[in-house]
Write a protein that holds these residues in place. Structure first.
Motif, PDB file in Angstrom:
ATOM      1  N   ALA A 162     -48.166  39.182   1.194  1.00  0.00           N
ATOM      2  CA  ALA A 162     -47.163  38.826   0.181  1.00  0.00           C
ATOM      3  C   ALA A 162     -45.769  38.773   0.799  1.00  0.00           C
ATOM      4  O   ALA A 162     -44.961  37.912   0.453  1.00  0.00           O
ATOM      5  CB  ALA A 162     -47.194  39.825  -0.975  1.00  0.00           C
ATOM      6  N   ARG A 163     -45.488  39.672   1.725  1.00  0.00           N
ATOM      7  CA  ARG A 163     -44.180  39.684   2.396  1.00  0.00           C
ATOM      8  C   ARG A 163     -44.006  38.495   3.323  1.00  0.00           C
ATOM      9  O   ARG A 163     -42.908  37.971   3.463  1.00  0.00           O
ATOM     10  CB  ARG A 163     -44.016  40.982   3.175  1.00  0.00           C
ATOM     11  CG  ARG A 163     -43.798  42.170   2.286  1.00  0.00           C
ATOM     12  CD  ARG A 163     -43.506  43.423   3.082  1.00  0.00           C
ATOM     13  NE  ARG A 163     -43.267  44.513   2.153  1.00  0.00           N
ATOM     14  CZ  ARG A 163     -43.736  45.730   2.311  1.00  0.00           C
ATOM     15  NH1 ARG A 163     -44.457  46.040   3.368  1.00  0.00           N
ATOM     16  NH2 ARG A 163     -43.480  46.661   1.416  1.00  0.00           N
ATOM     17  N   ASP A 164     -45.106  38.092   3.975  1.00  0.00           N
ATOM     18  CA  ASP A 164     -45.034  36.962   4.911  1.00  0.00           C
ATOM     19  C   ASP A 164     -46.350  36.205   4.891  1.00  0.00           C
ATOM     20  O   ASP A 164     -47.283  36.567   5.619  1.00  0.00           O
ATOM     21  CB  ASP A 164     -44.723  37.451   6.325  1.00  0.00           C
ATOM     22  CG  ASP A 164     -44.610  36.308   7.323  1.00  0.00           C
ATOM     23  OD1 ASP A 164     -44.659  35.121   6.918  1.00  0.00           O
ATOM     24  OD2 ASP A 164     -44.478  36.608   8.520  1.00  0.00           O
ATOM     25  N   PRO A 165     -46.451  35.165   4.055  1.00  0.00           N
ATOM     26  CA  PRO A 165     -47.695  34.401   3.945  1.00  0.00           C
ATOM     27  C   PRO A 165     -48.114  33.702   5.238  1.00  0.00           C
ATOM     28  O   PRO A 165     -49.242  33.236   5.338  1.00  0.00           O
ATOM     29  CB  PRO A 165     -47.389  33.366   2.864  1.00  0.00           C
ATOM     30  CG  PRO A 165     -46.233  33.905   2.120  1.00  0.00           C
ATOM     31  CD  PRO A 165     -45.444  34.713   3.107  1.00  0.00           C
ATOM     32  N   GLY A 166     -47.245  33.658   6.223  1.00  0.00           N
ATOM     33  CA  GLY A 166     -47.571  33.053   7.497  1.00  0.00           C
ATOM     34  C   GLY A 166     -47.949  34.061   8.565  1.00  0.00           C
ATOM     35  O   GLY A 166     -48.062  33.710   9.736  1.00  0.00           O
ATOM     36  N   SER A 167     -48.184  35.304   8.165  1.00  0.00           N
ATOM     37  CA  SER A 167     -48.542  36.351   9.124  1.00  0.00           C
ATOM     38  C   SER A 167     -49.818  36.014   9.874  1.00  0.00           C
ATOM     39  O   SER A 167     -50.766  35.489   9.298  1.00  0.00           O
ATOM     40  CB  SER A 167     -48.764  37.683   8.401  1.00  0.00           C
ATOM     41  OG  SER A 167     -47.591  38.171   7.835  1.00  0.00           O
ATOM     42  N   ARG A 168     -49.823  36.333  11.166  1.00  0.00           N
ATOM     43  CA  ARG A 168     -51.040  36.202  11.959  1.00  0.00           C
ATOM     44  C   ARG A 168     -51.897  37.451  11.747  1.00  0.00           C
ATOM     45  O   ARG A 168     -51.375  38.518  11.397  1.00  0.00           O
ATOM     46  CB  ARG A 168     -50.702  36.066  13.437  1.00  0.00           C
ATOM     47  CG  ARG A 168     -49.897  34.806  13.745  1.00  0.00           C
ATOM     48  CD  ARG A 168     -49.458  34.785  15.169  1.00  0.00           C
ATOM     49  NE  ARG A 168     -48.643  35.997  15.414  1.00  0.00           N
ATOM     50  CZ  ARG A 168     -48.214  36.392  16.593  1.00  0.00           C
ATOM     51  NH1 ARG A 168     -48.514  35.697  17.670  1.00  0.00           N
ATOM     52  NH2 ARG A 168     -47.491  37.472  16.732  1.00  0.00           N
ATOM     53  N   LEU A 169     -53.192  37.316  11.984  1.00  0.00           N
ATOM     54  CA  LEU A 169     -54.081  38.467  11.813  1.00  0.00           C
ATOM     55  C   LEU A 169     -53.637  39.652  12.664  1.00  0.00           C
ATOM     56  O   LEU A 169     -53.699  40.794  12.212  1.00  0.00           O
ATOM     57  CB  LEU A 169     -55.524  38.088  12.156  1.00  0.00           C
ATOM     58  CG  LEU A 169     -56.266  37.352  11.059  1.00  0.00           C
ATOM     59  CD1 LEU A 169     -57.622  36.876  11.561  1.00  0.00           C
ATOM     60  CD2 LEU A 169     -56.432  38.212   9.824  1.00  0.00           C
TER      61      LEU A 169
END
Length: 106
Positions: A22-29
């Motif tokens: 939710a904080r960063d929808p582009g987060s990597r795994l």
């Protein structure tokens, strides 16, 4: 850290992963795993669970994956089945961006 740390917690890893996304929808795994103090494999399994449960969708953005949260869903435990996912995020994440999610969630 105090003696109680690590014995038990209020949030599951699934909730933590949801908050990170939710904080960063582009987060990597690997970023999700690091933020939640879990392995990448565990993060992958949790993302799979959340997708299968209808709590998020994955979308390709070039070579990257972006996540779209489905905020209209409710929590899974019967005692909280009336609480929308957005309510959990409001409590855990404070003022999280909502622009990634459409009015119907997904």
């Amino acid at each position: 850290m105090n003696e109680q740390a690590g014995k038990w917690g209020f949030l599951t890893n699934h909730a933590r992963v949801l908050v990170v996304i939710a904080r960063d929808p582009g987060s990597r795994l690997r970023d999700i795993a690091a933020a939640c103090d879990i392995t990448e494999r565990t993060a992958q399994n949790i993302v799979n669970d959340l997708e299968e449960g209808g709590y998020l969708r994955r979308e390709r953005d070039g070579r990257r994956t972006r996540y779209r949260l489905c905020l209209d869903g409710t929590l899974r435990h019967p005692a909280e089945a009336h609480v929308p996912v957005s309510g959990l995020l409001d409590i855990c994440g404070g003022d999280l961006p909502r622009h990634e999610n459409g009015p119907s969630g997904c």
